[in-house]
Structures are given as structure tokens and as C-alpha cells.
Write a protein that holds these residues in place. Structure first.
Motif, mmCIF file in Angstrom:
data_model
loop_
_atom_site.group_PDB
_atom_site.id
_atom_site.type_symbol
_atom_site.label_atom_id
_atom_site.label_comp_id
_atom_site.label_asym_id
_atom_site.label_seq_id
_atom_site.Cartn_x
_atom_site.Cartn_y
_atom_site.Cartn_z
ATOM 1 N N ASP A 31 0.841 -1.195 0.000
ATOM 2 C CA ASP A 31 0.000 0.000 0.000
ATOM 3 C C ASP A 31 0.880 1.250 0.000
ATOM 4 O O ASP A 31 1.962 1.242 0.595
ATOM 5 C CB ASP A 31 -0.898 0.030 1.242
ATOM 6 C CG ASP A 31 -1.926 -1.089 1.242
ATOM 7 O OD1 ASP A 31 -2.293 -1.552 0.145
ATOM 8 O OD2 ASP A 31 -2.335 -1.503 2.343
ATOM 9 N N ARG A 54 -2.061 2.216 10.018
ATOM 10 C CA ARG A 54 -3.515 2.196 10.129
ATOM 11 C C ARG A 54 -4.157 1.870 8.788
ATOM 12 O O ARG A 54 -3.522 1.911 7.737
ATOM 13 C CB ARG A 54 -4.037 3.543 10.621
ATOM 14 C CG ARG A 54 -3.617 4.724 9.760
ATOM 15 C CD ARG A 54 -4.298 6.002 10.171
ATOM 16 N NE ARG A 54 -5.178 6.483 9.124
ATOM 17 C CZ ARG A 54 -5.925 7.568 9.202
ATOM 18 N NH1 ARG A 54 -5.920 8.283 10.304
ATOM 19 N NH2 ARG A 54 -6.688 7.953 8.214
ATOM 20 N N LYS A 55 -5.426 1.540 8.826
ATOM 21 C CA LYS A 55 -6.218 1.256 7.635
ATOM 22 C C LYS A 55 -7.216 2.383 7.423
ATOM 23 O O LYS A 55 -7.705 2.970 8.378
ATOM 24 C CB LYS A 55 -6.947 -0.081 7.799
ATOM 25 C CG LYS A 55 -6.021 -1.301 7.857
ATOM 26 C CD LYS A 55 -5.361 -1.563 6.526
ATOM 27 C CE LYS A 55 -4.536 -2.839 6.556
ATOM 28 N NZ LYS A 55 -3.897 -3.117 5.260
ATOM 29 N N PRO A 56 -7.584 2.705 6.165
ATOM 30 C CA PRO A 56 -7.116 2.051 4.931
ATOM 31 C C PRO A 56 -5.800 2.605 4.405
ATOM 32 O O PRO A 56 -5.183 2.011 3.543
ATOM 33 C CB PRO A 56 -8.245 2.347 3.946
ATOM 34 C CG PRO A 56 -8.756 3.693 4.374
ATOM 35 C CD PRO A 56 -8.651 3.700 5.888
ATOM 36 N N ILE A 57 -5.358 3.764 4.914
ATOM 37 C CA ILE A 57 -4.142 4.388 4.399
ATOM 38 C C ILE A 57 -3.135 4.563 5.538
ATOM 39 O O ILE A 57 -3.392 5.331 6.471
ATOM 40 C CB ILE A 57 -4.441 5.760 3.762
ATOM 41 C CG1 ILE A 57 -5.447 5.624 2.619
ATOM 42 C CG2 ILE A 57 -3.154 6.390 3.242
ATOM 43 C CD1 ILE A 57 -5.870 6.953 2.018
ATOM 44 N N HIS A 85 6.928 0.137 7.345
ATOM 45 C CA HIS A 85 5.698 -0.116 6.589
ATOM 46 C C HIS A 85 5.767 -1.470 5.879
ATOM 47 O O HIS A 85 4.839 -2.277 5.939
ATOM 48 C CB HIS A 85 5.508 1.015 5.573
ATOM 49 C CG HIS A 85 4.393 0.802 4.607
ATOM 50 N ND1 HIS A 85 3.068 0.709 4.986
ATOM 51 C CD2 HIS A 85 4.401 0.665 3.238
ATOM 52 C CE1 HIS A 85 2.305 0.527 3.913
ATOM 53 N NE2 HIS A 85 3.094 0.493 2.856
ATOM 54 N N GLN A 89 3.449 -4.788 6.734
ATOM 55 C CA GLN A 89 2.530 -5.327 5.738
ATOM 56 C C GLN A 89 2.855 -6.775 5.364
ATOM 57 O O GLN A 89 1.953 -7.555 5.053
ATOM 58 C CB GLN A 89 2.539 -4.448 4.490
ATOM 59 C CG GLN A 89 1.914 -3.083 4.708
ATOM 60 C CD GLN A 89 1.038 -2.635 3.564
ATOM 61 O OE1 GLN A 89 1.375 -2.816 2.398
ATOM 62 N NE2 GLN A 89 -0.100 -2.043 3.880
#
Length: 202
Positions: A31, A54-57, A85, A89
Motif C-alpha cells: 500500500d 492504520r487502515k485504509p491508508i 511499513h 505489511q
């Protein structure tokens, strides 16, 4: 990550550097990261830059102090957060999956306490007899959780730093000196073997 070399040498501005990083992340199946300048968030965590998975970004907060630092240091600190990051992920091991995400340590530590409080209300007399044992068990559980979280977080920081060094030198170096010492991080020289031919051509 030749983009880091380009940024350090003034061929990319800050926003272009972030854009190129996000292009690389997307191309590799990760992402993109949103980067915001915030002295409030960085001061809260006592850091030059803070990555929040965090989600979504996912967001990376960068301090104005870091923005004012020399390009080699700025770029390498940003890459350090980018590698956080990447590790969040796609964790390479179970230990990395356990790495805390800012609020998780508080949740994991308070859950046993909440459970005891919840049980105390309906079973007050019974639990009172076993209170010393409960305290001991809670202490062991809390200490164990803290030890695992600290180990996971330390490994996260060390590997993220090692990946930055690997980008610059092509070597795998696990050394806390480069994490704690600004001058040590900035003193790392680019090795010819990790640079494209156009950058090494005279």
C-alpha cells in the motif's frame, strides 16, 4: 531504491521523493503511504518521524525539525519508516507479526486486568481467597507480554535500520549505532555496486 540516491543528491524534491517511493511500493504490491508534517504527533512519540500502520491508508508523520536536516539524514530516516511499513505489511516472521502498533501494547496489558475485574463482581468471595495467586499470575502474564512486545519492537527497529544500510552499501549490518547516532547514519557512503551504471559513469 535508487530514488534515495537521487533525493540525497538533489535530483528530487521532497514530494517527488515521496511519490517515487509510493510508486515503488505499489509496484511491489504494498500500500502507498500518506506523509504528513506534524510536530504534534512526532513530539508525542519523541521521534523525528512516526509511522502509523492504520487502515485504509498508512500514515507517516514527519517533524519540521527533520525536514530541516541535511538530505542524507532526512532521506534515510524516511526510508527507515518506509521499511517499517514494509515489515508491517509483510512480516517475515512470527516475531514481526507481534510487533506493537502503537495502541496494541496497552490493549494486551489491560485485558487481563479487565478480566479479573469482570470476574470479581459476581464471584467476589471466591476470588478473594485466591487473590494472591491471581496477582502472581497477572504479574507473570503482564511481564511476559511486555518482554515479547519489547523484543518484537526492537527487532523491528534494528531490521528497518539494517535495510536502509543495505540499500546504500549492499551489505547486511545489524548495529544499533546507526539507529541511535545521526552522524553514523549520515556517514555511510554509497557503494558503487548498488548504484546504476549511469550514476557511476565518469
Amino acid at each position: 531504491m535508487f530514488v534515495l540516491y537521487e533525493f540525497e543528491n538533489g535530483n528530487l524534491n521532497f514530494q517527488s521523493f515521496i511519490n517515487e517511493i509510493n510508486k515503488s511500493l505499489i509496484n511491489c504490491g504494498y500500500d502507498p503511504i500518506k506523509v504528513l508534517v506534524s510536530d504534534v504527533m512526532t513530539s508525542f512519540f519523541g521521534a523525528y518521524a512516526v509511522y502509523i500502520p492504520r487502515k485504509p491508508i498508512p500514515i507517516m508523520y514527519v517533524s519540521t525539525e527533520l525536514i530541516g536536516k541535511p538530505r542524507p539524514f532526512l532521506g534515510r530516516v524516511l526510508m527507515h519508516e518506509v521499511f517499517h511499513h514494509v515489515l508491517y505489511q509483510r512480516p517475515p516472521s512470527l516475531l514481526f507479526k507481534l510487533a506493537p502498533r502503537r495502541i496494541e501494547p496497552l490493549i494486551l496489558i489491560t485485558m487481563p486486568l479487565i478480566l479479573v475485574i469482570a470476574l470479581t463482581i459476581p464471584f467476589n468471595n471466591t476470588i478473594h481467597n485466591f487473590l494472591p495467586y491471581i496477582v502472581i499470575v497477572l504479574s507473570v502474564v503482564t511481564t511476559s507480554i511486555m518482554a515479547i512486545l519489547i523484543k518484537a519492537l526492537n527487532e523491528h527497529e534494528l531490521i528497518a535500520t539494517a535495510l536502509v544500510i543495505h540499500v546504500i552499501t549492499g551489505e547486511w549490518v545489524r548495529d544499533w549505532t546507526y539507529y541511535h547516532n545521526e552522524d553514523a547514519l549520515m556517514s555511510i557512503k554509497w557503494r558503487r555496486q548498488v548504484m546504476p551504471e549511469e550514476a557511476t559513469a565518469v
